[in-house]
Design an enzyme around this catalytic site. Structure first.
Site, PDB file in Angstrom:
ATOM      1  N   SER A 112      -1.958  -1.615   1.960  1.00 17.42           N
ATOM      2  CA  SER A 112      -2.351  -0.229   1.652  1.00 17.42           C
ATOM      3  C   SER A 112      -2.912   0.513   2.858  1.00 17.42           C
ATOM      4  O   SER A 112      -3.634   1.511   2.726  1.00 17.42           O
ATOM      5  CB  SER A 112      -3.353  -0.131   0.512  1.00 17.42           C
ATOM      6  N   SER A 164       3.891  -3.243  -3.146  1.00 20.57           N
ATOM      7  CA  SER A 164       2.785  -4.028  -2.618  1.00 20.57           C
ATOM      8  C   SER A 164       1.574  -3.135  -2.420  1.00 20.57           C
ATOM      9  O   SER A 164       0.582  -3.245  -3.118  1.00 20.57           O
ATOM     10  CB  SER A 164       3.165  -4.686  -1.287  1.00 20.57           C
ATOM     11  N   GLU A 165       1.737  -2.219  -1.477  1.00 24.05           N
ATOM     12  CA  GLU A 165       0.564  -1.498  -0.969  1.00 24.05           C
ATOM     13  C   GLU A 165      -0.187  -0.727  -2.041  1.00 24.05           C
ATOM     14  O   GLU A 165      -1.412  -0.674  -2.033  1.00 24.05           O
ATOM     15  CB  GLU A 165       0.994  -0.511   0.124  1.00 24.05           C
ATOM     16  N   ALA A 166       0.560  -0.102  -2.954  1.00 25.44           N
ATOM     17  CA  ALA A 166      -0.115   0.745  -3.941  1.00 25.44           C
ATOM     18  C   ALA A 166      -1.177  -0.028  -4.702  1.00 25.44           C
ATOM     19  O   ALA A 166      -2.197   0.528  -5.104  1.00 25.44           O
ATOM     20  CB  ALA A 166       0.911   1.324  -4.918  1.00 25.44           C
TER      21      ALA A 166
END
Ligand code: FES
Ligand code: FES
Length: 973
Positions: free
Chosen positions: A546, A883-885
Site C-alpha cells: 500500500s 494486494s495493496e488496497a
C-alpha cells in the site's frame, strides 16, 4: 574448542551428534544434521519459527543450548511428522485452507499444532489461539485465521470424523481453475520443510564457500568517518579478507547504488546510497566494511574487531527537524526537502487560496494534524544472500529480491561487474512486504564475491537486518475539509511531509500516492494539496504494501469522521453522501475507473448497523466498545510505462513451460502464474500437471517486472494471454486439434513464444502533472471498505479489535485463497500499524516483538471478507491486481473505532495503551484532548502552492521514462 558427543532420539531414531554444548543451540545442531525444516527467524525466542517438540513439550530451539538438553531426549521436528509421500492431516489442511503464504513460519506452526493435538485432539478455536499465543508462534503473512481453520479441519481427521479427501480440494470438474481453489505449486515443499530458504542454501553450499559479516558500527545516525582500521580484524582466525569501499573501487565498482529521481521537481542530482560508507555515516544501520572468513562465526568475530573513528554530526531523526531552516544538508547535492508534488482541483486551478476561502465559508469544517508511524515490515526471515560465479562466469546472486531485473539495475556499475554479467535468482522467500525491493544486501554479497573471486554467503542477524533495511515512510500532515448543511463536501486542503530517511531512491515516487489517495474514493469539487519528501538521518523509506497510501488515509479518513461529527451526521451516512457517483472525478480531475462504491456500501450497511447496535449494548464503563469505518483503495500497475514480458514454450516432453519473473514473496507468485496460464490455454484443455513453471532466474526468464504495485496479476495475465495466443496459433492444426512437440519440430514450427504487455495498450494513462497533479496514472483501481469493532479497557487504555469486516472490489477473482490471503494479511498489518508497530527507537525496536508485531491474540478471529466483483475490461479475464488496497486504510478504521468507543482521538500513531490511557485520564478529569499544533512542513501550504504556480516546471509526461530506455529498468542510472 572442546566438543561433546551426545545421543538424541530424533524423530524416532537414536542419533549421535557432535557439538559444542556451551555454544550450540538445539536449532543449530538440528539444522547441521540436515533437519532444515527448523527455521531460524528472530534467533531470540520471539517468533516460534524454530519450534520443535522436546520430550513432549513445544520449545523454541533457537534459544535452547545443547547443555540444557538431556542425553537421549526425544525430539520431534516437522520431518518426523509427515513426508511428501505420507502427509499428516495438518500438512494437508495447511495446503488446502489458505494457511500457506511465504511458508517460513509453517514448520514451526505445524510442529506446535501437532503437539496441541497430542494433548487435545478436539480443541476449540480459542484453545488453538491460546496455544499459538503461549508458544509465541508468529505468522506475519496470513493474519492467523486460516491457520486456526487448518488445525480445526485436521483435528477432525485425527479424531476419525473426516477423511483426508474431505479436507482436500478436488479439481474442478469442468477443467477450469480460474476463480476456483487451486493449491499452490510450492505448498508441498513448504509443509514438509523441504523448501530451502536463504540460510538453508547457505548451509548446503560447497565447503569452500566463504562467509561474510557486516561491520555496522551503530554508533551514530550521522557522522563523519575519520578512520576505518581493519588491521586487527585481518589477523583474526579464518579471515580471508576485510573489505572497505576502497576494495570495491579497486575492483572497478563505483560503490554507489544506481538511482534516478525522475520527478520534474526532484532536486537530487547524485545517487545517494553507497554500498560501503566512504566519508560519512548517514543512518544508524549503515555498513562500513565486510569481513570475509571461512566460517560465519569467524567472519562475525573479525567484523567485531574493525575499528571506526567518527566525528558526530547533527542528527535529524524526523521530517520536522530536517526541514528547519537551520538544518545542515544530509546530502551535499540537494536540500533536505528534495521533492514535492501539488494537486489542484476546481477553484484551486485558478487560485489555490480560494480553497481556503471555500472552507472558511462552508457550513461545517474540520481540521487536524496527524502523524503515521515508521512502520517496520517484520517479515520473519531477514536478509540472507549468497553469491558465486556460475559456469558462464555470471556473478550469480541468490536472494529475496522482489524485482530481479530492478535489482540488476540498482546494482548497476556499483560492484565492478557489468550488468550483462549479473544473474539474480530468487530463493524461497520468508516474505518481505516491500523491503526487498531494495538491493543493498545483494550489493554487499556481490562485492564480497568479487573481492575473493569465489562463493560467499551473507546472512544478517535479525537486529542487523532490522537496522539495515528500509521502512514505510513516516509522515506528518496537516489538513482541513469542509461541507455544506447537507453534509456534502465542499473543499479540502492538505499538506504532507514524508520522512524518506537517509536515501532518496523512491522518494519522488512515494509522494505521488498522497496526492492521489487522500479522500479516495469521494467526490471533492475543490482541492488544494501538496506532498513533500525530505531526507533525514533515520533509515530510508522504501516500498511496503500500500506504498504511500496509508499516510494519506491517516489524514483523510480521520477528517471524514471529524467532519461528520461537526455536521451531526452518522459517519457511515456521511461517507454515503460523499462517495463518487458514476462520472464524478477523483482529486486528480479524472473519472474513477470503476464505480462500485454504492454497492459496496450497501453490502456493508447491515454489518455496520449490527456492529453499532451490539457496541451500544455491550458498552460498560470498564470496557468501552466502538465501531470505526474507513474507505481505502489503491492503483494497479506502475502506470503508463509498465511492461511485462513472459515466455511460453512447448517442451520435448510436451509439457508447457512458463518462464517469468513473477517473484513469489508469499503472495502467490507461483499459483498466480499457473492460474493465468491455465486460463489463457483453456482452449487447449490444459491441466495443471501439464504446466511447468520456470520462474525467477534472470538468466533464463524474461523481465516480467516487479512483484509490487498490485501489478503482477494484471501485467503477467495480459502478457500470458498474448503468448498463449501465439503458442496456440502455432500448435493448432486445421482440424482444430493441437500439434505435439515432435509434430512441431517435424514441420519446422517454432516452439517458444515470448510476449510483452505494455500499459501503453490502455489509452489515456498519464503521469501526474508536476504543476497541477492532474493525471490518470493507472489502468484500474482496487477498492476496500473497512469496518473495525474495538473494545478499549479504560483501566489500561489497551485496545482489542473484536471483529473486522472488509468489503472489497479487486475485479474478477482468480484465486480466492491468494486474494483473501492478501486481505487477511493486510488487515493484520493494519491492526499492528494502528496499535503497536514502530521502528523509531533503534535501541528498542530491534526484533519483531519489541517492534510491536501482532501475535495471534492481537488479531480477531472474526475477520469477514466480502468480495464484490466488478469486471475489469482491460484486465486479464476481468481481474485487476490484489494486494495493496488491503493495507491501505484498515488502521484508520481501528483508530476511528477507538474514538467512537471512548472519545480519545489518536492523532499521532501508534495507539499504544499508555497513549489511549492518557487521553482517557484527561477526559475523566473533565479536560479536552489537545490535538497536535499544526506542523511546520518547510513553508506555508498556500505560499508554496503559489510558488509552484509562479515557477512551473516543464511536464515531460511519460517521455521522461521512455527517453531513458525501453524497459522500466532503464530508468535507473
Ligand atoms: Fe527461534 Fe524465532 S523463536 S527463531
Ligand atoms: Fe507465516 Fe509467511 S506464511 S510468516
Amino acid at each position: 574448542m572442546k566438543l561433546s558427543k551426545i545421543w538424541l532420539n530424533i524423530n524416532g531414531a537414536d542419533r549421535m551428534v557432535v557439538c559444542n554444548p556451551e555454544k550450540d543451540s538445539l536449532a543449530e545442531v538440528l539444522r547441521r544434521i540436515g533437519l532444515t525444516s527448523v527455521k531460524v527467524g528472530c534467533g531470540t525466542g520471539v517468533c516460534g519459527s524454530c519450534s520443535v517438540i522436546l520430550n513432549g513439550k513445544v520449545i523454541r530451539s533457537c534459544t535452547k543450548k545443547l547443555k540444557a538438553v538431556e542425553e537421549y531426549s526425544k525430539i520431534i521436528t516437522l520431518e518426523g511428522i509427515g513426508t511428501p509421500g505420507n502427509l499428516h492431516p495438518l500438512q494437508v489442511a495447511w495446503m488446502n485452507y489458505g494457511a500457506i503464504q511465504c511458508g517460513f513460519c509453517t514448520p514451526g506452526f505445524i510442529v506446535s499444532a501437532y503437539a496441541l493435538l497430542l494433548e487435545n485432539n478436539n480443541p476449540t478455536r480459542e484453545e488453538v489461539r491460546d496455544w499459538f499465543q503461549k508458544h509465541r508462534n508468529v505468522c506475519r503473512c496470513t493474519g492467523y485465521k486460516q491457520l486456526v481453520d487448518a488445525v480445526i479441519a485436521a483435528a477432525k481427521v485425527v479424531r476419525g470424523e473426516a477423511k483426508i479427501e474431505d479436507i482436500t480440494f478436488q479439481p474442478s470438474k469442468d477443467g477450469g481453475c480460474y476463480g476456483k481453489p487451486l493449491v499452490r505449486p510450492s505448498a508441498l515443499a513448504k509443509v514438509t520443510g523441504l523448501a530451502d530458504y536463504g540460510d538453508d542454501i547457505e548451509l548446503k553450499m560447497p565447503a569452500e564457500t566463504l562467509h561474510a559479516a557486516i561491520v555496522q558500527p551503530r554508533v551514530a545516525h550521522h557522522a563523519k568517518i575519520l578512520k576505518i582500521d581493519t588491521s586487527e580484524a585481518e589477523k583474526m582466525p579464518g579471515v580471508v579478507k576485510v573489505i572497505t569501499y576502497k576494495d570495491i573501487k579497486e575492483n572497478g565498482g563505483t560503490n554507489q547504488m544506481a538511482e534516478a529521481n525522475l520527478h520534474e521537481r526532484s532536486t537530487v542530482t547524485l545517487p545517494s546510497r553507497k554500498i560501503l560508507c566512504e566519508d560519512k555515516i548517514f543512518r544508524y544501520g549503515d555498513v562500513v566494511a565486510l569481513a570475509i572468513a571461512d566460517t560465519q562465526d569467524h567472519a562475525r568475530a573479525a567484523a567485531a574487531k574493525v575499528k571506526v573513528e567518527i566525528e558526530q554530526l547533527p542528527e535529524y531523526l524526523n521530517y520536522l527537524d530536517a526541514v528547519m531552516p537551520d538544518a545542515i544538508r544530509v546530502h551535499d547535492d540537494t536540500p533536505n526537502l528534495f521533492c514535492q508534488q501539488p494537486v489542484l482541483k476546481g477553484a484551486a486551478l485558478d487560485d489555490a487560496s480560494k480553497v481556503a476561502d471555500i472552507i472558511d465559508n462552508s457550513a461545517y469544517s474540520a481540521e487536524g494534524s496527524f502523524y503515521s508511524t515508521r512502520e517496520p515490515h517484520l517479515s520473519i526471515e531477514g536478509c540472507t544472500v549468497q553469491a558465486y560465479f556460475d559456469e558462464d562466469d555470471f556473478l550469480t546472486i541468490h536472494c529475496k529480491s522482489q524485482g530481479l531485473y530492478t535489482s540488476i539495475s540498482r546494482i548497476g556499475n556499483s560492484i565492478g561487474v557489468p550488468r550483462e554479467k549479473l544473474r539474480i535468482v530468487q530463493n524461497f522467500t520468508g516474505a518481505s512486504f516491500g523491503w526487498s525491493t531494495n538491493a543493498g544486501d545483494l550489493c554487499l554479497v556481490g562485492a564480497a564475491a568479487v573481492a575473493v573471486k569465489g562463493p560467499v554467503a551473507l546472512s544478517l542477524t535479525y537486529e542487523e537486518h532490522q537496522h539495515f533495511s528500509g521502512k514505510r515512510c513516516p509522515c506528518h500532515s496537516n489538513g482541513r475539509v469542509a461541507c455544506d448543511e447537507n453534509g456534502k463536501i465542499t473543499a479540502a486542503e492538505f499538506d504532507f511531509g514524508m520522512d524518506h530517511g537517509a536515501y532518496s531512491w523512491g522518494g519522488d515516487h512515494v509522494i505521488e500516492k498522497q496526492v492521489r489517495f487522500t479522500f479516495f474514493p469521494y467526490y471533492l469539487p475543490h482541492v488544494a494539496g501538496l506532498t513533500r519528501a525530505a531526507n533525514t538521518n533515520h533509515t530510508f523509506g522504501t516500498a511496503y504494501r500500500s506504498y504511500g497510501s496509508p499516510q494519506a488515509y491517516t489524514l483523510s479518513e480521520a477528517l471524514m469522521d471529524m467532519l461528520a461529527e461537526k455536521a451531526g451526521i452518522d459517519p457511515f451516512e456521511f461517507r454515503w453522501r460523499n462517495i463518487a457517483r458514476e462520472g464524478q472525478t477523483n482529486i486528480n480531475s479524472h473519472p474513477f475507473k470503476e464505480y462500485p462504491m454504492e454497492e459496496m456500501m450497501n453490502i456493508m450497511r447491515p454489518y455496520y448497523e449490527k456492529a453499532v447496535t451490539e457496541a451500544k449494548a455491550a458498552d460498560t464503563p470498564e470496557k468501552k466498545r466502538g465501531v470505526g469505518i474507513a474507505w481505502g483503495g489503491f492503483n494497479v500497475t506502475e502506470g503508463g510505462t509498465d511492461q511485462c514480458t513472459i515466455t511460453l514454450e512447448l517442451a520435448p516432453d510436451n509439457m508447457i513451460v512458463k518462464y517469468d519473473t513473477w517473484q513469489e514473496m508469499g503472495q502467490g507468485g507461483d499459483v498466480g502464474s499457473l492460474m493465468v496460464t491455465l486460463e489463457a490455454l483453456k482452449p487447449m484443455g490444459v491441466t495443471p500437471e501439464r504446466i511447468r513453471l520456470a520462474q525467477n532466474d534472470s538468466k533464463i526468464c524474461p523481465d516480467s517486472g516487479m512483484s509490487a504495485a498490485s501489478r503482477s496479476h494484471y501485467m503477467n495475465g495480459n502478457a500470458t494471454k498474448l503468448a498463449a495466443e501465439k503458442l496456440m496459433d502455432a500448435m493448432r492444426k486445421d482440424d482444430g486439434t493441437y500439434r505435439t512437440y515432435d509434430e512441431m519440430v517435424t514441420e519446422g514450427i517454432e516452439t517458444r513464444y515470448e510476449a510483452k504487455y505494455s500499459c501503453t495498450a490502455t489509452p489515456g494513462i498519464t503521469r501526474l502533472n508536476p504543476n497541477t497533479g492532474i493525471g490518470d496514472p493507472t489502468p484500474a483501481y482496487t477498492y476496500v471498505l473497512n469496518l473495525a469493532e474495538v473494545e478499549v479497557d479504560t483501566a489500561t487504555g489497551k485496545t482489542k479489535v473484536l471483529r473486522f469486516v472488509c468489503v472489497y472490489d479487486v475485479g474478477k477473482i482468480g484465486n480466492i485463497d491468494a486474494v483473501n490471503g492478501q486481505a487477511y494479511g493486510g488487515i493484520s498489518h493494519s491492526i499492528g500499524f494502528a496499535l503497536s508497530e514502530d521502528y523509531s527507537d533503534v535501541k528498542k525496536h530491534t526484533n519483531i516483538a519489541s517492534s510491536g508485531v501482532p501475535y495471534i491474540k492481537d488479531i480477531p478471529d472474526e475477520i469477514i471478507l466480502i468480495p464484490h466483483e466488478t469486471y475489469r475490461n482491460d484486465g486479464p479475464f476481468g481481474s485487476s491486481g490484489a494486494s495493496e488496497a488491503f493495507q491501505s486504510s484498515g488502521h484508520i478504521a481501528v483508530l476511528n473505532a477507538i474514538y467512537n468507543a471512548c472519545g480519545v482521538r489518536i492523532y499521532e500513531m501508534p495507539a499504544k495503551p499508555e497513549k489511549v490511557k492518557a487521553g482517557l485520564d484527561i477526559l475523566a478529569a473533565g479536560g479536552k484532548i489537545e490535538p497536535p499544533k499544526k506542523y511546520f512542513l518547510g513553508s506555508d501550504l498556500y505560499e508554496e502552492l503559489e510558488n509552484i504556480k509562479t515557477n512551473p516546471v516543464a511536464f515531460r509526461g511519460d517521455d521522461m521514462f521512455n527517453a531513458l530506455g525501453d524497459s522500466p529498468d532503464e530508468r535507473f542510472y
